[in-house]
Design an enzyme around this catalytic site. Structure first.
Site, PDB file in Angstrom:
ATOM      1  N   ASP A 108       0.900  -1.282  -0.304  1.00 42.26           N
ATOM      2  CA  ASP A 108       0.037  -0.266   0.039  1.00 42.26           C
ATOM      3  C   ASP A 108       0.787   1.148   0.085  1.00 42.26           C
ATOM      4  O   ASP A 108       1.778   0.957  -0.459  1.00 42.26           O
ATOM      5  CB  ASP A 108      -1.115  -0.001   1.070  1.00 42.26           C
ATOM      6  CG  ASP A 108      -2.298   0.299   0.796  1.00 42.26           C
ATOM      7  OD1 ASP A 108      -2.293   1.584   0.549  1.00 42.26           O
ATOM      8  OD2 ASP A 108      -3.190   0.243   0.544  1.00 42.26           O
TER       9      ASP A 108
ATOM     10  N   HIS B  42       2.085   2.261  -2.806  1.00 44.29           N
ATOM     11  CA  HIS B  42       1.234   3.545  -3.597  1.00 44.29           C
ATOM     12  C   HIS B  42       1.496   4.555  -3.329  1.00 44.29           C
ATOM     13  O   HIS B  42       0.681   5.543  -3.377  1.00 44.29           O
ATOM     14  CB  HIS B  42      -0.454   3.468  -2.811  1.00 44.29           C
ATOM     15  CG  HIS B  42      -1.255   2.253  -3.359  1.00 44.29           C
ATOM     16  ND1 HIS B  42      -2.440   1.505  -3.346  1.00 44.29           N
ATOM     17  CD2 HIS B  42      -0.441   1.039  -3.531  1.00 44.29           C
ATOM     18  CE1 HIS B  42      -2.504   0.572  -3.154  1.00 44.29           C
ATOM     19  NE2 HIS B  42      -1.460   0.121  -4.109  1.00 44.29           N
TER      20      HIS B  42
END
Length: 525
Positions: A300, A327
């Site tokens: 993430d 991310h």
């Protein structure tokens, strides 16, 4: 015969040390030098478990001893005053410690020495905080698990050492409805089916000042890795975050078809794209934050600065870091508390062609929005990232009255090396204009360039073209920006091409990209 150091040998030793030492970092609150290890050690504990093939699953497979080292570690921390508790390798190579949640206290540093690993229990009962849901996924929205390392109102505390803390996210859960049926990451994947995952974070520390993370490796967390909140003064220097490590996957994350959580339960192989919500470094509502000389690859956000209700997130520097899967270097999604005065400098981001990979990212929406201002990205080398820049005030579909505003966003000395699966990538630029509010994205692209394929704007995320965006473009970015950005009164998009005060720089990225495996042996990449 006793060896006597000559002046020449002393100078050579000093030179070698200087070559290894990392340069201090200039910040808004002063020059920050590399931390040092504690001089006082309250207690030294030796490991009693041997790691085999990167795992200690052999040790606790029968479920009879899920946290044998918890009490002695916690007692050593509780009995320490202004010093360190040091975990070291035993005389016969016993490198592992196995624990449930432990509580750090003020003035105490947990020192995990080189070669030693602090492993997390895989028994949900060890983390349960009351509701009885830890280790499962359901429709209940509460948090049901304690973190592995917790602490409140800490002053002058830290976690240091060249060892590691391992959450064992891919190991099978031992008790409860998912015993022998799912790992923590299998439970987390159920969030893709609309359920709430009840798994633990690796570290959550709430409130204090002068927190230090130094040289330590954090791996395989079931959920977020590091979440220090409401601190004044956080220094994270030379840390490594890796999820998943090689013990739970294949080299290059080349999992065979049908072995990952989206296809098989329990999964037998994991990739960064199938270990949900495993953020790396998430400081929240904190000031005077430095992340330097660090390495992060996860499933993430590499970094996600939280700025929810509470203290303003401000005065933060991210310098000389390498990011891989993830991310991106993110601010948000909560920005209702405000975020301001950030410098992200000398960042190398190699996204490995992940379909969900982001680069520079600010995200929020009207259910959790607020002012984000004076954010400078200065010195970035990037490649193989699907979405190199995402500045988006419509991160979620829900609406409210906490309006997001992104102003004073500057990107300079940025170079993108095209050639991966997504070419030049996609830019997502959306300010806020609705509900009677006009809060355009204020973005200056100065000395920004793409080598090879040029970027597209938006597309691929099901969103509109650039919206409520006031974009200024420096001369070094004009060649690719002029055919890409157009004024659009209908969408409140304005584009101006401006001269800069200094000569445009062309950042040299020829030596920037380094394999993660070269700095962390069990990295799959």
């Amino acid at each position: 015969m006793r060896h006597i150091m000559t002046p020449v040998s002393i100078l050579a030793l000093m030179a070698a040390f200087s070559a290894h030492a990392e340069a201090p970092v200039d910040t808004m609150w002063g020059k920050i030098s590399e931390p040092s290890y504690p001089t006082k050690v309250c207690a030294t504990l030796t490991g009693d478990i041997v790691t085999k093939d990167g795992s200690i699953d052999w040790y606790d497979a029968d479920g009879k001893s899920t946290h044998p080292d918890h009490d002695r570690i916690q007692q050593a921390i509780d009995g320490c005053s202004e010093g360190a508790v040091k975990l070291t390798v035993g005389t016969k190579g016993e490198d592992g410690f196995l624990t449930g949640p432990i509580t750090l206290k003020s003035g105490v540093t947990l020192w995990v020495d080189k070669g030693a690993t602090l492993y997390a229990s895989r028994d949900p009962k060890d983390y349960e905080n009351g509701p009885g849901d830890c280790g499962i996924a359901n429709t209940e929205g509460h948090k049901s698990c304690h973190s592995l390392i917790e602490g409140r109102a800490l002053k002058n505390s830290g976690i240091v050492g060249e060892g590691r803390i391992d959450g064992r996210g891919g190991s099978m859960i031992l008790t409860g409805p998912n015993a022998g049926k799912r790992s923590w990451w299998d439970v987390a994947w159920q969030s893709k089916q609309g359920l709430t995952q009840h798994v633990f974070r690796l570290l959550q520390l709430d409130g204090g000042e002068n927190l230090t993370f130094y040289r330590i490796t954090f791996a395989n967390s079931p959920n977020f890795h590091l979440v220090p909140g409401s601190f004044t003064g956080i220094t994270a220097w030379g840390i490594k975050i890796l999820t998943p490590s090689l013990v739970y996957t294949r080299p290059g994350y080349a999992c065979p078809e049908g072995t990952t959580p989206d296809k098989l339960t329990p999964a037998t192989c994991f990739t960064p794209d199938t270990v949900k919500n495993t953020d790396g470094f998430d400081p929240s509502n904190s000031s005077n934050v430095l992340l330097a000389y660090s390495w992060i690859s996860t499933g993430d956000d590499n970094v996600a600065v939280k700025a929810g209700k509470g203290l303003v997130s401000k005065n933060q520097v991210y310098a000389h870091n390498h990011f891989y899967y993830g991310h991106g270097m993110s601010i948000g999604s909560e920005t209702n508390g405000g975020a301001e005065k950030f410098l992200i400098t000398d960042l190398v981001l190699d996204g490995n062609d992940s379909p969900s990979g982001n680069g520079l990212r600010i995200k929020s929406d009207s259910t959790r929005g607020g002012p984000v201002a004076n954010i400078i990205y200065d010195g970035v080398c990037m490649r193989n990232v699907h979405y190199p820049m995402v500045f988006d005030t419509h991160y979620g579909d829900k609406t409210g009255q906490l309006y997001p505003s992104f102003t004073g966003i500057v990107v300079r000395d940025f170079r993108y090396i095209s050639g991966g699966k997504y070419g030049g990538g996609v830019l997502d630029l959306r300010g806020f204009k609705e509900d009677g509010q006009t809060l355009p994205l204020d973005l200056f692209l100065d000395t920004v360039q793409w080598d090879g394929a040029q970027p597209a704007v938006n597309g691929g995320k099901g969103k509109d073209a650039p919206f409520a965006a006031h974009i200024s473009v420096g001369p070094a970015a004009a060649a690719w920006a002029k055919p890409l950005f157009k004024d659009s009164p209908e969408n409140d998009v304005t584009v101006s091409f401006v001269a800069t005060r200094s000569s445009p720089r062309l950042r040299d990225c020829s030596q920037a990209f380094v394999s993660y495996k070269s700095v962390l042996a069990d990295s799959p990449i």
